[in-house]
Design a protein around this motif. Structure first.
Motif, mmCIF file in Angstrom:
data_model
loop_
_atom_site.group_PDB
_atom_site.id
_atom_site.type_symbol
_atom_site.label_atom_id
_atom_site.label_comp_id
_atom_site.label_asym_id
_atom_site.label_seq_id
_atom_site.Cartn_x
_atom_site.Cartn_y
_atom_site.Cartn_z
ATOM 1 N N PHE A 151 0.554 8.740 4.288
ATOM 2 C CA PHE A 151 1.316 9.571 5.127
ATOM 3 C C PHE A 151 2.708 8.938 5.176
ATOM 4 O O PHE A 151 3.867 9.567 5.107
ATOM 5 C CB PHE A 151 0.653 9.573 6.664
ATOM 6 N N LEU A 152 3.021 7.765 5.297
ATOM 7 C CA LEU A 152 3.981 6.841 5.414
ATOM 8 C C LEU A 152 4.948 6.941 4.187
ATOM 9 O O LEU A 152 6.123 7.110 4.109
ATOM 10 C CB LEU A 152 4.108 5.522 5.836
ATOM 11 N N ALA A 153 4.108 7.087 3.144
ATOM 12 C CA ALA A 153 4.696 7.293 1.762
ATOM 13 C C ALA A 153 5.449 8.716 1.494
ATOM 14 O O ALA A 153 6.289 8.874 1.247
ATOM 15 C CB ALA A 153 3.792 7.072 0.610
ATOM 16 N N GLY A 154 4.591 9.741 2.170
ATOM 17 C CA GLY A 154 5.260 11.168 1.990
ATOM 18 C C GLY A 154 6.420 11.280 3.130
ATOM 19 O O GLY A 154 7.323 11.928 2.481
ATOM 20 N N GLN A 155 6.377 10.423 4.253
ATOM 21 C CA GLN A 155 7.666 10.620 4.843
ATOM 22 C C GLN A 155 8.750 10.108 4.307
ATOM 23 O O GLN A 155 9.961 10.158 4.373
ATOM 24 C CB GLN A 155 7.402 9.836 6.452
ATOM 25 N N ARG A 156 8.607 8.698 3.577
ATOM 26 C CA ARG A 156 9.585 8.110 2.817
ATOM 27 C C ARG A 156 10.081 8.895 1.643
ATOM 28 O O ARG A 156 11.361 8.912 1.261
ATOM 29 C CB ARG A 156 9.114 6.774 2.339
ATOM 30 N N LEU A 157 9.320 9.777 0.988
ATOM 31 C CA LEU A 157 9.611 10.550 0.033
ATOM 32 C C LEU A 157 10.322 11.785 0.412
ATOM 33 O O LEU A 157 11.066 12.632 -0.224
ATOM 34 C CB LEU A 157 8.365 10.786 -0.777
ATOM 35 N N GLY A 158 10.421 12.330 1.820
ATOM 36 C CA GLY A 158 10.977 13.198 2.455
ATOM 37 C C GLY A 158 10.168 14.347 2.071
ATOM 38 O O GLY A 158 10.780 15.659 2.192
ATOM 39 N N LEU A 159 8.826 14.215 2.076
ATOM 40 C CA LEU A 159 7.943 15.599 1.946
ATOM 41 C C LEU A 159 8.045 16.175 3.261
ATOM 42 O O LEU A 159 7.278 15.735 4.350
ATOM 43 C CB LEU A 159 6.599 15.294 1.393
ATOM 44 N N LYS A 183 0.775 -1.056 -0.053
ATOM 45 C CA LYS A 183 -0.103 0.066 0.040
ATOM 46 C C LYS A 183 0.795 1.250 -0.116
ATOM 47 O O LYS A 183 0.386 2.240 -0.588
ATOM 48 C CB LYS A 183 -0.978 0.210 1.193
ATOM 49 N N ILE A 184 1.889 1.251 0.692
ATOM 50 C CA ILE A 184 2.904 2.296 0.816
ATOM 51 C C ILE A 184 3.616 2.452 -0.673
ATOM 52 O O ILE A 184 3.624 3.591 -1.065
ATOM 53 C CB ILE A 184 4.090 2.027 1.907
ATOM 54 N N GLU A 185 3.958 1.232 -1.169
ATOM 55 C CA GLU A 185 4.559 1.540 -2.630
ATOM 56 C C GLU A 185 3.632 2.254 -3.453
ATOM 57 O O GLU A 185 4.015 3.069 -4.521
ATOM 58 C CB GLU A 185 5.113 -0.058 -2.959
ATOM 59 N N LEU A 186 2.317 1.754 -3.314
ATOM 60 C CA LEU A 186 1.218 2.235 -4.284
ATOM 61 C C LEU A 186 1.154 3.852 -4.355
ATOM 62 O O LEU A 186 1.086 4.499 -5.181
ATOM 63 C CB LEU A 186 -0.123 1.395 -3.960
ATOM 64 N N ALA A 187 1.251 4.307 -2.857
ATOM 65 C CA ALA A 187 1.124 5.821 -2.861
ATOM 66 C C ALA A 187 2.375 6.363 -3.239
ATOM 67 O O ALA A 187 2.297 7.679 -3.931
ATOM 68 C CB ALA A 187 1.086 5.979 -1.266
ATOM 69 N N GLU A 242 4.208 5.300 -5.999
ATOM 70 C CA GLU A 242 4.099 5.241 -7.668
ATOM 71 C C GLU A 242 3.018 6.272 -7.676
ATOM 72 O O GLU A 242 3.376 7.222 -8.914
ATOM 73 C CB GLU A 242 3.517 3.903 -7.657
ATOM 74 N N HIS A 243 2.087 6.657 -6.933
ATOM 75 C CA HIS A 243 0.963 7.643 -7.284
ATOM 76 C C HIS A 243 1.559 9.047 -7.453
ATOM 77 O O HIS A 243 1.454 9.894 -8.243
ATOM 78 C CB HIS A 243 -0.179 7.662 -6.498
ATOM 79 N N TYR A 244 2.515 9.274 -6.302
ATOM 80 C CA TYR A 244 3.239 10.541 -6.446
ATOM 81 C C TYR A 244 4.187 10.695 -7.414
ATOM 82 O O TYR A 244 4.310 11.835 -7.884
ATOM 83 C CB TYR A 244 3.867 10.712 -5.015
ATOM 84 N N GLN A 245 4.868 9.615 -7.691
ATOM 85 C CA GLN A 245 5.805 9.876 -8.903
ATOM 86 C C GLN A 245 5.304 9.898 -10.121
ATOM 87 O O GLN A 245 5.680 10.623 -11.076
ATOM 88 C CB GLN A 245 6.760 8.413 -8.798
ATOM 89 N N THR A 246 3.731 9.478 -10.310
ATOM 90 C CA THR A 246 3.194 9.726 -11.545
ATOM 91 C C THR A 246 2.719 11.139 -11.662
ATOM 92 O O THR A 246 2.359 11.641 -12.795
ATOM 93 C CB THR A 246 2.255 8.598 -11.886
ATOM 94 N N HIS A 247 1.611 11.524 -10.495
ATOM 95 C CA HIS A 247 0.673 12.548 -10.691
ATOM 96 C C HIS A 247 1.542 13.645 -9.709
ATOM 97 O O HIS A 247 0.869 14.957 -9.934
ATOM 98 C CB HIS A 247 -0.560 12.420 -9.944
ATOM 99 N N GLY A 248 2.628 13.517 -9.280
ATOM 100 C CA GLY A 248 3.173 14.733 -8.631
ATOM 101 C C GLY A 248 2.259 15.133 -7.042
ATOM 102 O O GLY A 248 2.719 16.153 -6.600
ATOM 103 N N GLU A 249 1.743 14.402 -6.658
ATOM 104 C CA GLU A 249 0.856 14.623 -5.356
ATOM 105 C C GLU A 249 0.534 13.066 -4.757
ATOM 106 O O GLU A 249 0.241 11.984 -5.537
ATOM 107 C CB GLU A 249 -0.227 15.347 -5.602
ATOM 108 N N LEU A 250 0.227 13.158 -3.346
ATOM 109 C CA LEU A 250 0.076 11.884 -2.933
ATOM 110 C C LEU A 250 -1.645 11.645 -3.047
ATOM 111 O O LEU A 250 -2.383 12.712 -3.182
ATOM 112 C CB LEU A 250 0.345 11.948 -1.437
ATOM 113 N N PRO A 251 -2.105 10.604 -2.927
ATOM 114 C CA PRO A 251 -3.611 10.275 -2.817
ATOM 115 C C PRO A 251 -4.110 10.998 -1.566
ATOM 116 O O PRO A 251 -3.392 11.239 -0.584
ATOM 117 C CB PRO A 251 -3.778 8.914 -2.548
#
Length: 276
Positions: free
Chosen positions: A238-246, A203-207, A209-218
């Motif tokens: 939220f955890l995806a945003g942390q991992r991306l360093g947002l 689920k974190i990986e999907l989030a 990938e969504h950010y890398q494709t659309h430039g924003e988190l779900p």
């Protein structure tokens, strides 16, 4: 007309038989000849005679009434009794029905001696156990009926409460409307409820990938509780945003407008941070 015979013997076995279209009771009776009644010069080996006695339910009920034995509820309880039987002999029935040496269609049954003491004690105890079991079953059935009444009453009360709440909700919705607010907050300012569990890695990986494709988190949904922005949906994002360093994350908060006042769904007046 066939000649009547009299049989005096002990009941050894009882079974149910089918005689044409009739259901009959069959007693296997053993009649012993007393050799002392014969002169000494008759040197014979006296063997008991085995009779198959057939009769219907009506004769059994008549026999019960005459004996006055309240515990005699089934013909199988006649085993061990000594009977005086009058009836008509028959040789026309197959061996599947008449297992004895002679078949007899009974017209009269008379009890000569009661059942064997051990058997009588056994059937008496069994009857007592059956009566006790029936009382227990009756008690359980009454308890079940009472519990069902309580359950149904609770169900009625529950449905009434639900109906009342639905009415109140509909009345509230008639005077309110929703507005979804989107704004950015510092990632470090978001609060994770203690009841949340670690989401699955995919689920974190999907989030991500969504950010890398659309430039924003779900979408991440928050409520304002005690002046803190608490995540109510979107922990994996939220955890995806942390991992991306947002440093900042866009979130959504729902506002209800009711009679001129703004109230969040969590029930708190709130102040939306500026998107700077």
């Amino acid at each position: 007309m066939s000649t009547q015979i009299r049989v005096v013997g002990d009941v050894k076995h009882v079974s149910d038989k089918k005689l044409g279209t009739l259901n009959v009771i069959c007693l296997e009776v053993e009649s012993k000849i007393n050799s002392a009644d014969y002169p000494d010069y008759f040197k014979i080996d006296v063997q008991p005679i085995h009779y198959s006695i057939l009769f219907g339910k009506s004769l059994f009920n008549e026999f019960r009434t005459k004996t006055g034995d309240d515990l005699l509820t089934d013909a199988s309880q006649m085993v061990g009794s000594r009977l005086n039987i009058i009836g008509f002999p028959t040789l026309d029935l197959p061996m599947s029905i008449v297992e004895g040496d002679i078949g007899v269609i009974a017209i009269h049954l008379e009890l000569l001696t009661t059942r064997e003491p051990k058997l009588l004690e056994y059937t008496t105890n069994r009857k007592k156990k059956e009566l006790a079991m029936m009382e227990k079953i009756k008690e359980l059935e009454e308890k079940l009926v009472a519990e069902r009444k309580v359950y149904l009453q609770k169900k009625i009360n529950y449905r009434s409460a639900i109906h009342k709440l639905q009415g109140e909700k509909e009345n509230l919705l008639d005077t309110t409307y929703r507005v979804d607010q989107y704004f950015e907050v510092l990632t470090s300012d978001l609060v994770i409820p203690d009841l949340f569990v670690e989401p699955r890695p995919e689920k974190i990986e999907l989030a991500i990938e969504h950010y890398q494709t659309h430039g924003e988190l779900p979408e991440i949904e928050v409520h304002n509780i005690n002046n803190e922005w608490v995540i109510v949906d979107g922990y994996a994002k939220f955890l995806a945003g942390q991992r991306l360093g947002l440093e900042r994350i866009t979130v959504k908060n729902t506002i209800l407008f009711c009679e001129g006042s703004e109230i969040s769904e969590a029930g708190h007046d709130q102040e939306v941070p500026s998107a700077t």
